[in-house]
Design an enzyme around this catalytic site. Structure first.
Site, PDB file in Angstrom:
ATOM      1  N   ASP A 220       0.877  -1.161   0.000  1.00 47.11           N
ATOM      2  CA  ASP A 220       0.000   0.000   0.000  1.00 47.11           C
ATOM      3  C   ASP A 220       0.929   1.229   0.000  1.00 47.11           C
ATOM      4  O   ASP A 220       2.102   1.119   0.359  1.00 47.11           O
ATOM      5  CB  ASP A 220      -0.856  -0.056   1.269  1.00 47.11           C
ATOM      6  CG  ASP A 220      -1.701   1.180   1.453  1.00 47.11           C
ATOM      7  OD1 ASP A 220      -2.433   1.538   0.520  1.00 47.11           O
ATOM      8  OD2 ASP A 220      -1.624   1.791   2.532  1.00 47.11           O
ATOM      9  N   LEU A 221       0.404   2.375  -0.399  1.00 48.78           N
ATOM     10  CA  LEU A 221       1.258   3.577  -0.436  1.00 48.78           C
ATOM     11  C   LEU A 221       1.060   4.455   0.807  1.00 48.78           C
ATOM     12  O   LEU A 221       1.928   4.515   1.677  1.00 48.78           O
ATOM     13  CB  LEU A 221       0.964   4.379  -1.713  1.00 48.78           C
ATOM     14  CG  LEU A 221       1.721   5.710  -1.838  1.00 48.78           C
ATOM     15  CD1 LEU A 221       3.225   5.484  -1.944  1.00 48.78           C
ATOM     16  CD2 LEU A 221       1.216   6.483  -3.068  1.00 48.78           C
TER      17      LEU A 221
ATOM     18  N   THR B  28       1.691   9.817   4.276  1.00 50.17           N
ATOM     19  CA  THR B  28       0.759  10.791   3.697  1.00 50.17           C
ATOM     20  C   THR B  28      -0.655  10.606   4.235  1.00 50.17           C
ATOM     21  O   THR B  28      -1.520  11.442   3.966  1.00 50.17           O
ATOM     22  CB  THR B  28       0.725  10.652   2.157  1.00 50.17           C
ATOM     23  OG1 THR B  28       0.813   9.268   1.851  1.00 50.17           O
ATOM     24  CG2 THR B  28       1.862  11.398   1.512  1.00 50.17           C
TER      25      THR B  28
ATOM     26  N   SER C   6      -2.523   0.799  -4.441  1.00 52.62           N
ATOM     27  CA  SER C   6      -3.011   1.991  -3.738  1.00 52.62           C
ATOM     28  C   SER C   6      -4.327   2.467  -4.317  1.00 52.62           C
ATOM     29  O   SER C   6      -4.540   2.398  -5.528  1.00 52.62           O
ATOM     30  CB  SER C   6      -1.968   3.107  -3.867  1.00 52.62           C
ATOM     31  OG  SER C   6      -2.504   4.346  -3.443  1.00 52.62           O
ATOM     32  N   ALA C   7      -5.185   2.994  -3.450  1.00 50.52           N
ATOM     33  CA  ALA C   7      -6.448   3.585  -3.910  1.00 50.52           C
ATOM     34  C   ALA C   7      -6.245   4.981  -4.487  1.00 50.52           C
ATOM     35  O   ALA C   7      -7.144   5.537  -5.107  1.00 50.52           O
ATOM     36  CB  ALA C   7      -7.419   3.673  -2.729  1.00 50.52           C
TER      37      ALA C   7
ATOM     38  N   ASN D 294      -3.254   9.876  -6.896  1.00 52.32           N
ATOM     39  CA  ASN D 294      -2.026  10.682  -6.857  1.00 52.32           C
ATOM     40  C   ASN D 294      -0.792   9.815  -6.619  1.00 52.32           C
ATOM     41  O   ASN D 294       0.282  10.335  -6.307  1.00 52.32           O
ATOM     42  CB  ASN D 294      -2.122  11.723  -5.734  1.00 52.32           C
ATOM     43  CG  ASN D 294      -3.248  12.716  -5.979  1.00 52.32           C
ATOM     44  OD1 ASN D 294      -3.255  13.398  -7.000  1.00 52.32           O
ATOM     45  ND2 ASN D 294      -4.209  12.782  -5.065  1.00 52.32           N
TER      46      ASN D 294
ATOM     47  N   LYS E 253     -11.174  -0.344  -2.008  1.00 49.19           N
ATOM     48  CA  LYS E 253     -10.977  -1.222  -0.849  1.00 49.19           C
ATOM     49  C   LYS E 253     -12.154  -0.979   0.100  1.00 49.19           C
ATOM     50  O   LYS E 253     -12.556   0.183   0.229  1.00 49.19           O
ATOM     51  CB  LYS E 253      -9.663  -0.863  -0.123  1.00 49.19           C
ATOM     52  CG  LYS E 253      -8.406  -1.022  -0.967  1.00 49.19           C
ATOM     53  CD  LYS E 253      -7.191  -0.399  -0.252  1.00 49.19           C
ATOM     54  CE  LYS E 253      -5.978  -0.387  -1.165  1.00 49.19           C
ATOM     55  NZ  LYS E 253      -4.805   0.289  -0.561  1.00 49.19           N
TER      56      LYS E 253
ATOM     57  N   GLU F 233      -0.332  -3.379   4.514  1.00 47.44           N
ATOM     58  CA  GLU F 233      -1.391  -2.357   4.568  1.00 47.44           C
ATOM     59  C   GLU F 233      -1.463  -1.693   5.935  1.00 47.44           C
ATOM     60  O   GLU F 233      -1.236  -2.347   6.953  1.00 47.44           O
ATOM     61  CB  GLU F 233      -2.754  -3.038   4.360  1.00 47.44           C
ATOM     62  CG  GLU F 233      -3.361  -2.900   3.006  1.00 47.44           C
ATOM     63  CD  GLU F 233      -3.876  -1.505   2.689  1.00 47.44           C
ATOM     64  OE1 GLU F 233      -3.919  -0.650   3.583  1.00 47.44           O
ATOM     65  OE2 GLU F 233      -4.243  -1.274   1.534  1.00 47.44           O
ATOM     66  N   ASP F 234      -1.853  -0.401   5.945  1.00 44.93           N
ATOM     67  CA  ASP F 234      -2.074   0.284   7.227  1.00 44.93           C
ATOM     68  C   ASP F 234      -3.563   0.433   7.544  1.00 44.93           C
ATOM     69  O   ASP F 234      -3.905   0.894   8.635  1.00 44.93           O
ATOM     70  CB  ASP F 234      -1.453   1.693   7.208  1.00 44.93           C
ATOM     71  CG  ASP F 234      -2.201   2.631   6.273  1.00 44.93           C
ATOM     72  OD1 ASP F 234      -2.502   2.222   5.137  1.00 44.93           O
ATOM     73  OD2 ASP F 234      -2.491   3.772   6.684  1.00 44.93           O
TER      74      ASP F 234
HETATM   75  P1  B16 Z   1      -6.561  10.227  -3.616  1.00 46.48           P
HETATM   76  P2  B16 Z   1      -3.693   4.032  -0.128  1.00 46.48           P
HETATM   77  C1  B16 Z   1      -5.598   5.888  -0.183  1.00 46.48           C
HETATM   78  O1  B16 Z   1      -4.302   5.482  -0.485  1.00 46.48           O
HETATM   79  C2  B16 Z   1      -5.646   6.644   1.132  1.00 46.48           C
HETATM   80  O2  B16 Z   1      -5.397   5.773   2.213  1.00 46.48           O
HETATM   81  C3  B16 Z   1      -7.015   7.230   1.319  1.00 46.48           C
HETATM   82  O3  B16 Z   1      -7.052   7.983   2.513  1.00 46.48           O
HETATM   83  C4  B16 Z   1      -7.366   8.123   0.128  1.00 46.48           C
HETATM   84  O4  B16 Z   1      -8.685   8.634   0.244  1.00 46.48           O
HETATM   85  C5  B16 Z   1      -7.253   7.280  -1.149  1.00 46.48           C
HETATM   86  O5  B16 Z   1      -5.956   6.754  -1.253  1.00 46.48           O
HETATM   87  C6  B16 Z   1      -7.542   8.113  -2.381  1.00 46.48           C
HETATM   88  O6  B16 Z   1      -6.509   9.031  -2.549  1.00 46.48           O
HETATM   89  O7  B16 Z   1      -7.542  11.238  -3.111  1.00 46.48           O
HETATM   90  O8  B16 Z   1      -5.129  10.719  -3.622  1.00 46.48           O
HETATM   91  O9  B16 Z   1      -6.976   9.630  -4.936  1.00 46.48           O
HETATM   92  O10 B16 Z   1      -3.634   3.987   1.364  1.00 46.48           O
HETATM   93  O11 B16 Z   1      -4.621   3.014  -0.749  1.00 46.48           O
HETATM   94  O12 B16 Z   1      -2.327   4.088  -0.765  1.00 46.48           O
HETATM   95 MG    MG Z   2      -2.902   3.195   3.246  1.00 47.41          MG
END
Ligand code: B16
Ligand code: MG
Length: 229
Positions: free
Chosen positions: A19-20, A27, A125-126, A129, A156, A180-181
């Site tokens: 996961d990122l 972040t 990652s979701a 960015n 997720k 994952e966190d």
């Molecule tokens: P964005 P991960 C997720 O990243 C974050 O944990 C989550 O808080 C955020 O809403 C989601 O990405 C979308 O991010 O707004 O930058 O598209 O933990 O899956 O790496």
């Molecule tokens: Mg995460």
């Protein structure tokens, strides 16, 4: 006693899917801050439970969750779109100053060790960015597969993001370990049949096969057994 999700025969993993936000770089706190500022605008104060619930969810799902908590679920779609843009603009301001020094402790060493051991590396990652953040922390090009919010259609705890990564690598989920966190991320990985390590609070991440406080605990120097979950 083995974890209820363990297969009877464990084998050394062939890939690690990271996961990122909250794993490779801290972040998650910037996502929290940007959502908190937005929610304050509705007169809603995010709770600790909300923060855990938001982690790992897509931007749009996160907004829906907050609006539901705030009793604003009937908001106009055009207004929702403006809120999503505002949240992202604020998040981008907050991550602007990230440098490779902001990568999580032990992350870079672990990636190098895994690569040297012949283990495939993927990002799951979701975030839409993700490539921008990866580049800021000097990890662009570090992964055999990058699956992020620009590729997925389901958030997720749906396992899609990790399934796409395993498919990119040509591997079976049972041979891949997800780090994952977020509770939603652990649920996603378990739903897809992956092995899991939670990074953070053992109570919040109790469903994971194993929980660590830092990536430094996952050094291969301690033996491959660490990954034979
Ligand atoms: P964005 P991960 C997720 O990243 C974050 O944990 C989550 O808080 C955020 O809403 C989601 O990405 C979308 O991010 O707004 O930058 O598209 O933990 O899956 O790496
Ligand atoms: Mg995460």
């Amino acid at each position: 006693m083995s974890h209820p999700n363990s297969s009877s025969r464990s084998s050394t993993i062939k890939a690690v899917i990271f996961d990122l936000d909250g794993v490779l770089v801290d972040t998650a706190r910037y996502h929290d801050q940007a959502w908190e500022e937005l929610a304050t605008g509705f007169g809603y104060a995010l709770t600790e439970a909300d923060r855990h619930a938001l982690k790992g969810r897509s931007r749009a799902d996160s907004l829906e969750y907050i609006l539901e908590q705030a009793g604003w679920e009937d908001a106009d779609p055009a207004q929702k779109s403006r809120w999503l843009q505002a949240k992202n603009a604020r998040y981008l301001e907050l991550v602007e100053g990230l440098t490779p020094h902001d990568a999580a402790e032990g992350a870079q060493d672990l990636l190098v060790q895994l690569r040297e051991a012949g283990i495939k590396l993927a990002l799951g990652s979701a975030s839409q960015n993700a490539t921008k953040v990866l580049s800021k922390i000097g990890m662009e090009g570090a992964f055999d597969s990058v699956v992020d919010g620009t590729r997925t259609t389901r958030s997720k705890p749906d396992p899609q993001v990790f399934e796409m990564a395993a498919s990119d690598l040509g591997l079976d989920p049972k041979d891949c370990l997800v780090i994952e966190d977020a509770p939603a991320g652990i649920q996603a990985a378990l739903a897809g049949g992956f092995r899991t390590i939670g990074l953070g609070d053992p109570v919040v991440l109790a469903q994971a096969h194993r929980v660590v406080a830092s990536l430094k605990e996952l050094s291969l120097d301690q033996g491959h057994v660490l990954f034979e979950i």
